[in-house]
Every structure is written in C-alpha cells, then in structure tokens.
Design an enzyme around this catalytic site. Structure first.
Site, mmCIF file in Angstrom:
data_model
loop_
_atom_site.group_PDB
_atom_site.id
_atom_site.type_symbol
_atom_site.label_atom_id
_atom_site.label_comp_id
_atom_site.label_asym_id
_atom_site.label_seq_id
_atom_site.Cartn_x
_atom_site.Cartn_y
_atom_site.Cartn_z
ATOM 1 N N SER A 170 -19.762 47.874 40.473
ATOM 2 C CA SER A 170 -18.329 47.636 40.684
ATOM 3 C C SER A 170 -18.015 47.078 42.068
ATOM 4 C CB SER A 170 -17.536 48.933 40.429
ATOM 5 O OG SER A 170 -17.694 49.354 39.099
ATOM 6 N N GLY A 175 -9.338 59.724 35.990
ATOM 7 C CA GLY A 175 -8.375 59.511 34.914
ATOM 8 C C GLY A 175 -8.807 60.167 33.621
ATOM 9 N N ARG A 226 -2.716 60.795 34.980
ATOM 10 C CA ARG A 226 -3.892 60.335 35.716
ATOM 11 C C ARG A 226 -3.870 60.793 37.177
ATOM 12 N NH1 ARG A 226 -7.167 56.278 34.158
ATOM 13 N NH2 ARG A 226 -7.206 55.445 36.280
ATOM 14 N N LEU A 230 -21.883 64.699 60.631
ATOM 15 C CA LEU A 230 -21.756 63.829 59.467
ATOM 16 C C LEU A 230 -20.670 62.786 59.669
ATOM 17 C CD1 LEU A 230 -22.270 63.335 56.290
ATOM 18 C CD2 LEU A 230 -20.277 64.806 55.986
ATOM 19 N N SER A 238 -10.911 50.245 45.698
ATOM 20 C CA SER A 238 -11.507 48.911 45.758
ATOM 21 C C SER A 238 -10.431 47.841 45.856
ATOM 22 C CB SER A 238 -12.367 48.664 44.515
ATOM 23 O OG SER A 238 -11.540 48.423 43.380
ATOM 24 N N HIS A 252 -6.666 62.323 40.101
ATOM 25 C CA HIS A 252 -6.924 61.826 41.457
ATOM 26 C C HIS A 252 -6.758 62.948 42.484
ATOM 27 C CE1 HIS A 252 -7.380 57.825 39.994
ATOM 28 N NE2 HIS A 252 -6.109 57.657 39.671
ATOM 29 N N ASP A 307 -16.043 58.322 40.104
ATOM 30 C CA ASP A 307 -15.449 57.783 38.884
ATOM 31 C C ASP A 307 -15.143 58.915 37.908
ATOM 32 O OD1 ASP A 307 -14.507 55.863 37.182
ATOM 33 O OD2 ASP A 307 -16.464 55.064 36.618
#
Length: 264
Positions: A214, A41, A51, A149, A83, A55, A38
């Site tokens: 969230s 932006g 923005r 991983l 999401s 990202h 998070d």
C-alpha cells in the site's frame, strides 16, 4: 517452537509472556519495526459500530504496542497512520482521523517522556489541519532530546511521492553543481529520503489479513522480513508483537548471499 531454557527443552507456547520476552531478548531484536495498521473499520463493522469507533480503539492499540516495543528493546517503531491516498475517504472520517493525533499525543505525552520515547514523523505535514500539526510539532519538540524508542508516525505519507521528491532534489543538486551523475547511487537516494537518519526496517507487520504494501516505504523495505496476521489492528496485542519478533528471530537474513548455507 522450542528453545533451551536452563538447559532444558521447553515448549515456548507453555511459557508466560514475561518468560518469552526474557528468551527473546537473548536473540537479536529487530532494531526497526514498521507496522501497517489495518482493520479498524472491519473491527467496528463486526460490532455494528461506526468506523470511527474502530479508529479510536486502534489508537489505544498504538499506545500498548509502543510500551511493549520499548520494553522489548526495539529502537524504532514506524506506524502507518495516514497515507496520501486516505484523503479519498469520507470527510467526516478524515476529520476524525486528523483529531486522533491530538488526543493521542495530548494524553500519552507524559508517559512517553517517562519512558524516554522520541516522537518523529515522515510524510508531508503541510496538508494536515493546523490542530494536527500543532500537536505533532509540540510532541516532537518536547521529546527531541529523548534517547529511547523512536515512535515514528507516517502521516500524509506515500512512498512513491517520497522517492519522486528525493530524485527531484538530487537532480536539482546536479544542475547546481553540488552532485554529479556519478554521485547518484543507491546510497545517495537513501540519504535523500525522509528516513535517511533511521535504520531501514528489519521487520514489517501488516494486520487484518491483507498482504500488500500500500505505497509504504517501498525503497526501505527491500530486505525487510514481512510478517502478516489476520488479527485486526484493534485486537493486536503485546503477544502478537512478540510472536512477530520470535518469527523474525528464526529467519536467516541473507541479503542475497548464502549465510549459513555456504557450499564448498
């Protein structure tokens, strides 16, 4: 924080990153780390940039965090990339976000092969643009035999939807005679989630100062340790990840019991 190093009490904050990694590896490393990335932006806004620039910078952070997680010995790294609610964002921003996996996987795939990293995803890929699906599926196919991983992308993912779909599948199996009502247990529900083949997260990290989930892995995070930081995702460093792991290693995971605090 203090730990013993070569029989002496050492202030860990005075050590190099390499020395701290060596100490951390002598303690249990979280097998599965989940990250809510998070602040992209806000990072861009602070620099008077669009923005999408945040990202793009955040994508670079995924690369360095993946490398460091692999070096630490973390087995699964799940990153919340997009999401089911993110479709509400402006179309140009969504379009840019859908192109990022193409760039990321195209440029980082050779190194992931060298590092034995396996790419996976949770979420519904059917709504993703064709170019995004193609990049993901090709990376997953290319890395499917890697044993290091697991870099697990949560893309078009929503935990409530995941649980509803799992329950629908179980109820259909009951109707078809494959399950009985008595078969529906916590373990049964877990086995019908997208993460059924993965260990549940030991550690959740959320950046940018927000302290909510969230709609992310709500079932899987029941006994996960949470670590929140004000650091914006593009600024998140290897040291930040190490600090989260060091903090995790100090905690007493009791799973509802009294581990280390038994009374007679």
């Amino acid at each position: 924080m203090f730990k013993k190093l070569l029989g002496k009490q050492i202030n860990i904050d005075t050590l190099s990153l390499e020395e701290r990694v060596a100490i951390a590896k002598n303690e249990p490393i979280p097998a599965h780390v989940a990250i809510i990335m998070d602040g992209n932006g806000r990072w861009a806004k602070k620099r008077a940039m669009p923005r999408v620039a945040g990202h793009h910078e955040g994508m670079k952070t995924v690369r360095k965090v993946t490398r460091f997680a692999s070096d630490l010995g973390i087995k699964v790294l799940t990153v919340y990339a997009f999401s089911t609610e993110n479709w509400k964002r402006p179309k140009p921003e969504v379009d840019f976000l859908m192109r990022l996996p193409v760039e990321f996987l195209g440029s980082f795939l050779p190194e992931m092969m060298e590092r034995n990293v396996r790419v996976e995803m949770i979420g519904d890929p059917s709504l993703l643009p064709a170019h995004t699906q193609k990049a993901l599926f090709e990376a997953m196919e290319e890395t499917k035999y890697n044993t290091g991983l697991i870099l697990n992308f949560a893309l078009n993912y929503g935990s409530r939807s995941e649980m509803v779909n799992a329950m629908k599948t179980m109820l259909q199996k009951v109707q078809d005679g494959q399950l009985t009502m008595q078969d529906i247990t916590e373990e049964c529900l877990t086995s019908h989630l997208m993460t059924a083949h993965l260990p549940e997260p030991d550690l959740l990290i959320r950046t940018s100062g927000e302290v909510r989930l969230s709609n992310f892995m709500l079932w899987q995070l029941a006994y996960t340790e949470f670590w929140f930081t004000d650091t914006l995702w593009p600024d998140f460093s290897e040291e930040n990840l190490l600090k989260a792991v060091e903090n995790y290693q100090k905690r007493n995971r009791r799973y509802g019991g009294l581990k280390g605090e038994e009374t007679t």
